[in-house]
Design a protein around this motif. Structure first.
Motif, PDB file in Angstrom:
ATOM      1  N   HIS A 403       0.501  -1.261  -0.818  1.00 32.73           N
ATOM      2  CA  HIS A 403      -0.224   0.122  -0.046  1.00 32.73           C
ATOM      3  C   HIS A 403       0.967   1.480   0.178  1.00 32.73           C
ATOM      4  N   MET A 404       1.967   1.134   0.710  1.00 34.54           N
ATOM      5  CA  MET A 404       2.835   2.705   0.760  1.00 34.54           C
ATOM      6  C   MET A 404       3.299   2.684  -0.741  1.00 34.54           C
ATOM      7  N   LYS A 405       4.189   1.918  -1.114  1.00 33.83           N
ATOM      8  CA  LYS A 405       3.919   1.991  -2.503  1.00 33.83           C
ATOM      9  C   LYS A 405       3.267   2.837  -3.645  1.00 33.83           C
ATOM     10  N   TYR A 406       1.952   2.441  -3.395  1.00 32.38           N
ATOM     11  CA  TYR A 406       1.097   2.627  -3.732  1.00 32.38           C
ATOM     12  C   TYR A 406       1.122   4.473  -3.428  1.00 32.38           C
ATOM     13  N   PHE A 407       0.493   5.051  -2.339  1.00 31.84           N
ATOM     14  CA  PHE A 407       1.275   6.812  -1.681  1.00 31.84           C
ATOM     15  C   PHE A 407       1.916   7.136  -2.715  1.00 31.84           C
ATOM     16  N   PHE A 408       3.471   6.580  -2.069  1.00 36.24           N
ATOM     17  CA  PHE A 408       4.857   7.448  -3.055  1.00 36.24           C
ATOM     18  C   PHE A 408       4.100   6.821  -3.941  1.00 36.24           C
ATOM     19  N   GLU A 409       4.330   6.551  -5.077  1.00 34.21           N
ATOM     20  CA  GLU A 409       4.038   6.748  -6.364  1.00 34.21           C
ATOM     21  C   GLU A 409       2.317   7.524  -6.677  1.00 34.21           C
ATOM     22  N   LYS A 410       1.844   8.081  -5.893  1.00 37.70           N
ATOM     23  CA  LYS A 410       0.909   8.697  -6.018  1.00 37.70           C
ATOM     24  C   LYS A 410       1.339  10.803  -6.028  1.00 37.70           C
ATOM     25  N   TYR A 411       2.006  10.152  -4.654  1.00 40.90           N
ATOM     26  CA  TYR A 411       2.761  11.825  -4.690  1.00 40.90           C
ATOM     27  C   TYR A 411       3.583  11.938  -5.203  1.00 40.90           C
ATOM     28  N   GLN A 412       4.097  11.379  -5.707  1.00 42.54           N
ATOM     29  CA  GLN A 412       4.881  11.780  -7.078  1.00 42.54           C
ATOM     30  C   GLN A 412       5.038  12.250  -8.456  1.00 42.54           C
ATOM     31  N   SER A 413       3.636  11.989  -7.785  1.00 44.47           N
ATOM     32  CA  SER A 413       2.690  12.526  -9.802  1.00 44.47           C
ATOM     33  C   SER A 413       2.479  13.842  -9.557  1.00 44.47           C
ATOM     34  N   ASN A 414       2.004  14.099  -8.662  1.00 41.04           N
ATOM     35  CA  ASN A 414       1.824  15.425  -8.446  1.00 41.04           C
ATOM     36  C   ASN A 414       1.618  15.876  -6.917  1.00 41.04           C
ATOM     37  N   PRO A 415       3.079  16.490  -6.228  1.00 38.88           N
ATOM     38  CA  PRO A 415       2.929  16.755  -5.139  1.00 38.88           C
ATOM     39  C   PRO A 415       2.222  17.417  -4.775  1.00 38.88           C
ATOM     40  N   VAL A 416       1.537  19.077  -5.548  1.00 36.27           N
ATOM     41  CA  VAL A 416       0.986  19.627  -4.634  1.00 36.27           C
ATOM     42  C   VAL A 416      -0.178  19.286  -4.167  1.00 36.27           C
ATOM     43  N   GLU A 417      -0.782  18.189  -5.198  1.00 34.81           N
ATOM     44  CA  GLU A 417      -2.465  17.865  -5.051  1.00 34.81           C
ATOM     45  C   GLU A 417      -2.424  16.127  -4.361  1.00 34.81           C
ATOM     46  N   PHE A 418      -1.101  15.374  -4.299  1.00 37.25           N
ATOM     47  CA  PHE A 418      -1.374  14.501  -3.254  1.00 37.25           C
ATOM     48  C   PHE A 418      -0.969  14.628  -1.850  1.00 37.25           C
ATOM     49  N   TRP A 419      -0.135  15.882  -1.492  1.00 37.36           N
ATOM     50  CA  TRP A 419       1.013  15.505   0.006  1.00 37.36           C
ATOM     51  C   TRP A 419       0.104  14.792   0.519  1.00 37.36           C
TER      52      TRP A 419
END
Length: 961
Positions: A403-419
């Motif tokens: 799950h954490m791998k997915y969260f980090f990838e999500k963050y990297q895709s748009n740090p401002v929106e998905f911080w």
């Protein structure tokens, strides 16, 4: 003006800042008047008075009961008539009061019950149970409120026969009416499903019944509850799933309803049964797990459900702790469902969390760092996750890493929106990485499946050092990671991080500079190991930065605001200042006067209304550090700086600060060779009875008096008042230790010729306490005191001191108290003083040998020899305990907070004898000396033959070595 009118006026003035101190002093002057307690109760009961006045009266009454109901021996301080009248009136009064007043009077009833129930309040149970009604739910609520205020005392108590007898007495009266009322309320809720007015009253009663359910079962499951478990737990289960739209509050959707409180209270009972009574509750657990799962998956993220969610998670945590029930979670599919449906939704940041972060940063910090988050979702989820990991670390770590791998990838895709996904990523890693619990000393062990240092380098360091980040919370996460895993970072890494943390102290962001201060403070407390007293950071490490750090910290404190409450709000800054001062030691001595002036300015402002005990504590710790490391040439100047403020505080009787001031002034006297005139003027006021009345004053005031006695007894023109203080202290079970401390300084430092007129009276007082109300602690302190006399003046002096009371009474004291108690003296220094003193007595006291040898020599030798051969005696425990970090400073008042920076070091009268092997060698050599002496009154063969077999064997080894 009547008594009620006078007291009501003073109470109304006590809630106004400008008149609060004066009115409180006036109220305390009235306390000793007959009937004052009843007058307070009548004020609280007066519905024609302002609610603020009545609430002030309820608070004052609670504190009046705490101060004046019983002494430390449990004896009533009020007249019997007053005691009985208060107990007669307080129950009907509380039943009729509104909620906010009931809470305070309920606590007062609990205090009264603590000392009087059941023996001195035998009618209480019948009075309460007899008032329960089948149709008056308002009356029932009042009765149950009183009952809960009394019986909840059982929850934290240790098990004892006396406690169980009290509980049994209550259960014999209450259980049947309790269950009947529980069933009646359940039936009436069903019957009034559309009657909102009646439902509200019934729900209030049901909430109290669930609390009492816990009270009655908190120590052990009573037979009655075990016999009726199906019926009782059946009703509780029903209300976990109960819903009724009429019980919602449409005008305040954020309001925690009574139904939510009921469900939370039921979960507490269920958790108790799961943890303690699984043998009888086991068959019902699955049904409660099912309903709890439904609760957790259906509860919205609104803050009003936080307590219910946290209590429900606490129940699941208790379930997972049991290996038999953990199996329901212990598959990949089940663990995934728990993760996705329960844990992740409740640890993800909500808008309410972000609002708290922005609007009330100090509360956010206390919840996040100090454990005041017990009822938050994140904390409850963390506990649940830790328990799951404890049972199957590999499975849990694997599932969460996916799950954490997915969260980090999500963050990297748009740090401002998905911080928020990065925050979740860091939070979960931190939780999984900690093995065991997080203590004041940080993390001692980590999850071997996770690389903390690699995570720090790749995920934390960038958020700490980057000039810009998507959200400030990520910077806080990075700082908190360092705070948590500081023990896993080496000193060089921490040194590299310190400039970044120090830089944040110049930020305008309240939460950022506070987290930085907290983390700097904790880094400076890291020790070489958990059992070491040696810190890894020394004064050399901070010599170049301490002055700047302190300037920034004091600047941040002063910018909080000029009001006392706002200035003292942020205790974390004050604690960090103390720690920097403590680490820097004398390396910044050149700025000590400047720092002291700043600290005294803070004290002056805060003293107008002390509101934060922790902040105040660390102000005085900081003052203590400066005085501790000050050299003799600047100490007088520093004392001159603090005295005007200290004397003002003493004259204004600011009780919250008085114990601190006396500790600091005592240290100043102890450190110098003479008593400064500015302090000397306190000698006579120190003897006034009023100074000794507040319990929290006694340790500090005793130390101050002892400092005067040791340094210059001539400040007291007459010894009688000083001895009067000793008499008062030694007569009290609560203060007896301080009485002995004062007596030891009197007897060991004042010229004996001055003391001779008082010797017999002193000894008489000591022996009277043995006869009338001795405690185990008293006997031990007396034994140590007698042996101190032996070490200082010889055994003959000590025996004559006792025998002056009554000829030959020494033998009775020695046989009855000294010999049986010696093996129980556990304190290492006290043990050394006792054993060495007895060795000196045997070897050097003619009176002991000639007058008492025939009866006392053999048992005394026997106990001394056993001290040598016992495995647990004479052994030095070198384990370091960080008392400063263990201490909890939470409230002002009757408790005493010791200042670590000026703590008194134990006085060792025989430092030349160490506590390990040298101690045993000393005893052995003295025994040899005794048996090799040519004393004609000693028949060594006869003595040896009378020793125990164990001692004879040990003696042979000693004599042949």
């Amino acid at each position: 003006m009547s008594d009620i009118e006078t007291v009501a006026r003073l109470l109304s003035e006590s809630v106004i800042a400008s008149t609060a101190k004066t009115s409180e002093r006036s109220l305390k002057e009235l306390e000793n008047q007959n009937g004052f307690g009843l007058t307070l109760l009548h004020v609280v009961a007066s519905s024609n008075l302002a609610i603020s006045t009545r609430l002030a009266g309820a608070l004052f009454f609670k504190n009046f009961i705490r101060r004046k109901w019983v002494d430390e021996n449990g004896n009533h301080l009020l007249s019997n008539d007053q005691v009985e009248l208060i107990k007669k009136e307080i129950i009907p009064l509380m039943i009729s009061l509104p909620n906010n007043l009931q809470v305070q009077i309920g606590e007062a009833i609990s205090l009264i019950a603590d000392s009087d129930f059941p023996q001195r309040w035998p009618d209480l149970l019948q009075d309460l149970s007899g008032k329960l009604s089948p149709d008056d739910m308002v009356l029932n609520k009042g009765v149950l409120t009183v009952a809960h205020s009394i019986f909840k005392r059982w929850r934290p108590l240790f098990r004892s026969d006396e406690l169980f007898l009290e509980i049994k007495m209550v259960l014999d009266v209450f259980t049947v009416p309790f269950l009947n009322l529980l069933k009646l309320v359940d039936e009436q809720i069903d019957a009034n499903v559309n009657n909102v007015s009646q439902l509200d009253k019934l729900m209030d009663v049901l909430l109290l019944l669930t609390k009492l359910y816990y009270d009655f079962n908190c120590q052990d499951i009573p037979e009655f509850f075990e016999d009726n478990i199906t019926e009782g737990m059946g009703i509780l289960h029903k209300y976990l799933s109960y819903n009724n739209r009429l019980l919602e509050d449409p005008e305040d959707p954020d309001h925690v309803t009574t139904l939510i409180k009921i469900k939370s209270s039921i979960q507490e009972v269920v958790q108790l049964y799961t943890t303690r009574y699984e043998d009888v509750f086991g068959p019902m657990i699955d049904s409660f797990i099912e309903i709890t799962w439904q609760l957790l998956t259906s509860a919205s993220e609104e803050p009003k459900y936080d307590i219910l969610v946290s209590k429900s998670l606490a129940f699941l945590t208790a379930v997972s702790r049991n290996p038999r029930h953990f199996t329901i979670f212990n598959t990949e599919d089940a663990m995934n469902r728990v993760t996705e449906q329960i844990i992740l939704p409740n640890v993800t940041l909500r808008e309410a969390d972000i609002e708290l972060f922005e609007d009330d940063p100090i509360e956010y910090i206390r919840r996040d760092l100090e454990g005041s988050d017990d009822d938050t979702r994140r904390k409850a989820c963390t506990d649940f996750l830790k328990e799951l990991k404890e049972n199957n670390c590999t499975l849990v770590t694997k599932i969460f890493l996916n799950h954490m791998k997915y969260f980090f990838e999500k963050y990297q895709s748009n740090p401002v929106e998905f911080w928020k996904f990065k925050d979740l990523y860091v939070y979960l890693f931190t939780t999984l990485a900690i093995n065991g619990s997080l203590s004041n000393n940080g993390v001692s062990s980590t999850n071997p499946l996770l690389d903390v240092l690699d995570f720090f380098k790749n995920q934390i360091l960038p958020d700490l050092t980057s000039s810009s980040i998507p959200h400030l919370i990520l910077r806080i996460d990075a700082i908190k990671f360092i705070y948590i895993f500081r023990n896993q970072l080496n000193k060089n890494q921490l040194i590299e991080l310190m400039p970044f943390l120090a830089g944040f102290l110049q930020s305008n962001e309240y939460i950022l500079y506070t987290y930085a201060a907290v983390t700097i403070e904790r880094i400076l407390t890291i020790r070489e190991s958990l059992t070491s007293s040696k810190l890894i950071f020394t004064k050399e490490d901070v010599a170049g930065s301490a002055e700047v750090l302190l300037k920034n910290l004091f600047g941040l404190i002063m910018k909080q605001g000029s009001t006392p409450e706002k200035l003292a709000e942020n205790e974390f800054l004050m604690k960090a200042s103390f720690r920097v001062l403590q680490t820097a030691e004398s390396s910044i001595i050149s700025i000590y006067p400047e720092l002291m002036n700043q600290l005294i300015s803070i004290v002056t402002i805060v003293s107008k209304n002390p509101s934060n005990p922790r902040f105040s504590h660390y102000i005085f710790e900081s003052i203590g550090v400066i005085l501790n490391y000050a050299t003799s040439d600047i100490l007088p100047n520093l004392i001159d700086l603090i005295m005007p403020s200290f004397l003002r505080i003493l004259s204004e009787d600011i009780q919250e600060f008085i114990p601190y001031i006396f500790q600091i002034l005592a240290f100043c006297v102890e450190k110098g060779s003479s008593i400064p005139d500015s302090i000397k003027q306190l000698a006579q006021p120190l003897l006034a009875p009023s100074v000794w009345e507040l319990k929290g004053n006694v340790p500090a005031v005793t130390r101050m008096l002892r400092a005067f006695v040791k340094t210059d007894i001539s400040v007291f023109s007459d010894l009688i008042p000083v001895l009067g203080v000793f008499q008062r202290l030694i007569a009290s079970k609560a203060y007896e230790v301080y009485g002995f401390e004062l007596l030891e300084d009197i007897m060991l430092t004042i010229d004996l010729d001055k003391l001779r007129p008082y010797m017999k009276q002193i000894a008489t007082l000591l022996l009277q306490r043995l006869k009338t109300s001795k405690t185990e602690r008293y006997v031990k302190r007396l034994i140590v005191f007698l042996n101190l006399l032996t070490l200082k003046y010889g055994g003959d002096f000590m025996i004559q001191f006792i025998d002056e009371v009554q000829d030959s009474v020494f033998q009775q004291i020695w046989t009855t108290f000294v010999i049986p108690t010696i093996p129980t003296v556990a304190n290492l220094l006290d043990r050394k003083i006792t054993i060495v003193g007895i060795c000196k007595l045997i070897c050097e006291s003619p009176i002991f040998i000639n007058k008492y040898g025939a009866n006392l020599l053999v048992p005394t030798l026997d106990i001394i020899i056993k001290n040598i051969i016992s495995d647990n005696l004479g052994h030095l425990n070198t384990e370091y305990i960080d008392l400063d970090n263990m201490e909890e400073i939470s409230t002002f008042g009757s408790s005493f907070s010791k200042l670590a920076s000026v703590s008194e070091k134990p006085r060792d009268p025989i430092p030349e004898i160490d506590l390990t092997q040298g101690f045993k060698n000393y005893i052995a050599n003295n025994i040899k000396k005794f048996f090799n002496s040519n004393n004609s009154n000693i028949d060594t063969n006869t003595i040896i033959s009378q020793l125990s077999t164990e001692s004879q064997s040990a003696l042979n080894q000693i004599m042949s070595s």
